[in-house]
Write an enzyme that holds these catalytic residues in place. Structure first.
Site, PDB file in Angstrom:
ATOM      1  N   HIS A  23       0.836  -1.205   0.000  1.00 20.59           N
ATOM      2  CA  HIS A  23       0.000   0.000   0.000  1.00 20.59           C
ATOM      3  C   HIS A  23       0.870   1.254   0.000  1.00 20.59           C
ATOM      4  O   HIS A  23       0.701   2.138  -0.857  1.00 20.59           O
ATOM      5  CB  HIS A  23      -0.892  -0.026   1.245  1.00 20.59           C
ATOM      6  CG  HIS A  23      -1.805   1.151   1.380  1.00 20.59           C
ATOM      7  ND1 HIS A  23      -3.167   1.064   1.189  1.00 20.59           N
ATOM      8  CD2 HIS A  23      -1.558   2.455   1.699  1.00 20.59           C
ATOM      9  CE1 HIS A  23      -3.721   2.250   1.362  1.00 20.59           C
ATOM     10  NE2 HIS A  23      -2.754   3.115   1.691  1.00 20.59           N
ATOM     11  N   GLU A  24       1.805   1.342   0.941  1.00 17.40           N
ATOM     12  CA  GLU A  24       2.640   2.539   1.042  1.00 17.40           C
ATOM     13  C   GLU A  24       3.644   2.629  -0.106  1.00 17.40           C
ATOM     14  O   GLU A  24       3.947   3.726  -0.594  1.00 17.40           O
ATOM     15  CB  GLU A  24       3.365   2.568   2.394  1.00 17.40           C
ATOM     16  CG  GLU A  24       2.443   2.637   3.599  1.00 17.40           C
ATOM     17  CD  GLU A  24       1.506   3.836   3.568  1.00 17.40           C
ATOM     18  OE1 GLU A  24       1.886   4.883   2.986  1.00 17.40           O
ATOM     19  OE2 GLU A  24       0.401   3.738   4.117  1.00 17.40           O
ATOM     20  N   HIS A  27       1.845   4.133  -3.030  1.00 16.13           N
ATOM     21  CA  HIS A  27       1.740   5.579  -2.859  1.00 16.13           C
ATOM     22  C   HIS A  27       3.036   6.248  -3.310  1.00 16.13           C
ATOM     23  O   HIS A  27       3.031   7.229  -4.062  1.00 16.13           O
ATOM     24  CB  HIS A  27       1.512   5.924  -1.385  1.00 16.13           C
ATOM     25  CG  HIS A  27       0.104   5.800  -0.924  1.00 16.13           C
ATOM     26  ND1 HIS A  27      -0.979   6.193  -1.679  1.00 16.13           N
ATOM     27  CD2 HIS A  27      -0.408   5.350   0.254  1.00 16.13           C
ATOM     28  CE1 HIS A  27      -2.095   5.979  -0.995  1.00 16.13           C
ATOM     29  NE2 HIS A  27      -1.775   5.460   0.175  1.00 16.13           N
TER      30      HIS A  27
END
Length: 211
Positions: A23-24, A27
């Site tokens: 997820h990060e 990003h």
């Protein structure tokens, strides 16, 4: 029941670590591709979990059902189209969880025939449970993070589609955050399902595995 709960938490760990990390990372990757090299300088353009996992957030999701990773920071002034690009960066995280969750659930579904005519070993059974938990957790992370409430990613996507005044956006972030906290506290304290994330994840994995 306590033993089963502990075992379930152990099965959850790989899915949580993978979900938070990817997820990060997504990003950071989206921000980097859109012109912001700060994420690379800060060491976030990596799949090393230690760069992304927040210990307290990890403990919370393991035992309380919600949690967080270390947020990726980026500089809007580095982006060519700040409003649009912020939405893309925000969407990259939840979408990565959706993809990861679906991959895990379909891998679980397609692995069933391999074990139909044979006795499952403890290792194989453990691997299937890890896939199941990883799928459910990441579908849940997608559904939760896509909500249009600050500080969740969905709020950035939602606000990017509106041309609000800065002071109006500031109020949304301020009061929306309190609304989210109130919902989480109410669900935990009164054991009620205000946001039907559990029902959504059950529907998705049931649709895939039973379809």
């Amino acid at each position: 029941m306590a033993g089963i709960d502990i075992i379930g938490k152990l099965y959850s760990v790989p899915g949580i670590v993978a979900g938070f990390t990817i997820h990060e990372y997504c990003h950071a990757l989206a921000a980097y591709k859109l012109g912001d090299d700060v994420v690379k300088e800060e060491g976030r353009l990596t799949l090393n979990p230690l760069r992304h996992i927040d210990l307290m957030g990890f403990i919370f999701i393991l035992f309380a059902g919600f949690g967080w990773a270390r947020p990726v920071s980026f500089r809007p002034d580095k982006l060519k189209h700040p409003r649009r690009d912020k939405a893309i960066i925000a969407a990259a995280g939840p979408l990565s969880n959706l993809v990861l969750g679906l991959v895990c659930l379909f891998a679980l579904k397609f692995s069933f025939p391999l074990w139909e005519n044979s006795q499952l070993t403890d290792f194989a059974l453990g691997a299937l449970n890890v896939l199941l938990y990883a799928g459910i957790i990441n579908i849940g992370l997608f559904a939760f993070n896509i909500l249009p409430l600050p500080p969740l990613d969905g709020s950035h996507i939602f606000l990017a589609g509106l041309n609000l005044k800065p002071e109006t956006e500031a109020k949304w972030y301020k009061y929306g955050t309190w609304v989210l906290f109130a919902i989480i506290i109410a669900e935990t304290a009164f054991d009620i399902d205000i946001i039907p994330i559990g029902r959504f994840t059950d529907w998705v994995w049931g649709l895939i595995l039973r379809g």
